[in-house]
Scaffold this active site. Structure first.
Site, PDB file in Angstrom:
ATOM      1  NE  ARG A  37      -2.561   1.048   3.607  1.00  0.00           N
ATOM      2  CZ  ARG A  37      -3.377   0.922   4.642  1.00  0.00           C
ATOM      3  NH1 ARG A  37      -4.655   0.678   4.433  1.00  0.00           N
ATOM      4  NH2 ARG A  37      -2.939   1.007   5.870  1.00  0.00           N
ATOM      5  CB  SER A 106     -12.211  -1.757  -0.037  1.00  0.00           C
ATOM      6  OG  SER A 106     -10.878  -2.081   0.244  1.00  0.00           O
ATOM      7  CE  LYS A 135     -11.009   2.699   4.602  1.00  0.00           C
ATOM      8  NZ  LYS A 135     -10.632   3.629   3.551  1.00  0.00           N
TER       9      LYS A 135
END
Length: 204
Positions: A37, A106, A135
């Site tokens: 990521r 997602s 997040k």
């Protein structure tokens, strides 16, 4: 069928040396999938890190998944891509990467979960199970009950992510989710190998 059981998502704030250490250790500890990521937008750096991870994972049987960027995945011939709701549409991504690559998506609420069932994806990342500092834009936390319900209703394998640690991983595993994705619990552990082994043991 892929093995999503212990799914490591990298921490983009760790430098390349730290990243290599974490991946080596985590794979030795039993991690079954790795997602790279990068949220900082430097594509050259993303490709460089992806190439390093690709060679590290070569021969281990652990697939390398690229977060968000189909172009980066294609550039390094990664094993797959994981898309968010605002990324490239899944149908288009599938056409670009082909049928033999892994495609994840997602989903953040029940409507997205339902809509995703007809998409050409291999698995869904249920985000976020619990609110988490990595997040900050979470609008909906599924919780254990929401996850358990989703596992029953989804025809696609579900990977749980968000706020999962040693204290709650057993309850998550008990819902029947296909996998559990972790960032901090492995990336920030003193020994990512020991952390991975311990997390896997707790899931059984």
């Amino acid at each position: 069928m892929y093995n999503y059981q212990l799914y490591l998502v990298t921490d983009e704030n760790q430098d390349l040396e730290q990243l290599e250490f974490v991946i080596r250790e985590a794979v030795a500890g039993g991690v079954t999938m790795v997602q790279l990521r990068e949220k900082h937008g430097d594509v050259r750096e993303f490709i460089k890190r992806a190439q390093v991870l690709k060679s590290l994972l070569s021969g281990t049987g652990v697939p390398l998944i690229i977060n968000d960027r189909v172009d980066v995945a294609l550039a390094v011939d990664a094993d797959g891509v994981h898309l968010g709701q605002s990324d490239m549409p899944a149908e288009l991504a599938r056409r670009l990467i082909g049928d033999d690559k892994i495609l994840g998506l997602s989903v953040e609420n029940e409507l997205q979960l339902e809509a995703a069932q007809s998409l050409p994806v291999d698995y869904l990342g249920l985000s976020a199970i619990f609110p988490t500092p990595t997040k900050t834009d979470t609008v909906h936390a599924w919780g254990i009950d929401g996850l358990a319900k989703a596992v029953v209703t989804s025809q696609l394998p579900l990977v749980a992510i968000g706020g999962i640690n040693e204290g709650n991983i057993k309850a998550i595993a008990d819902t029947g989710a296909a996998g559990i994705a972790l960032v901090s619990a492995i990336c920030h552990a003193e020994s990512p190998k020991a952390a991975s082994e311990s997390l896997l043991a707790l899931m059984r």
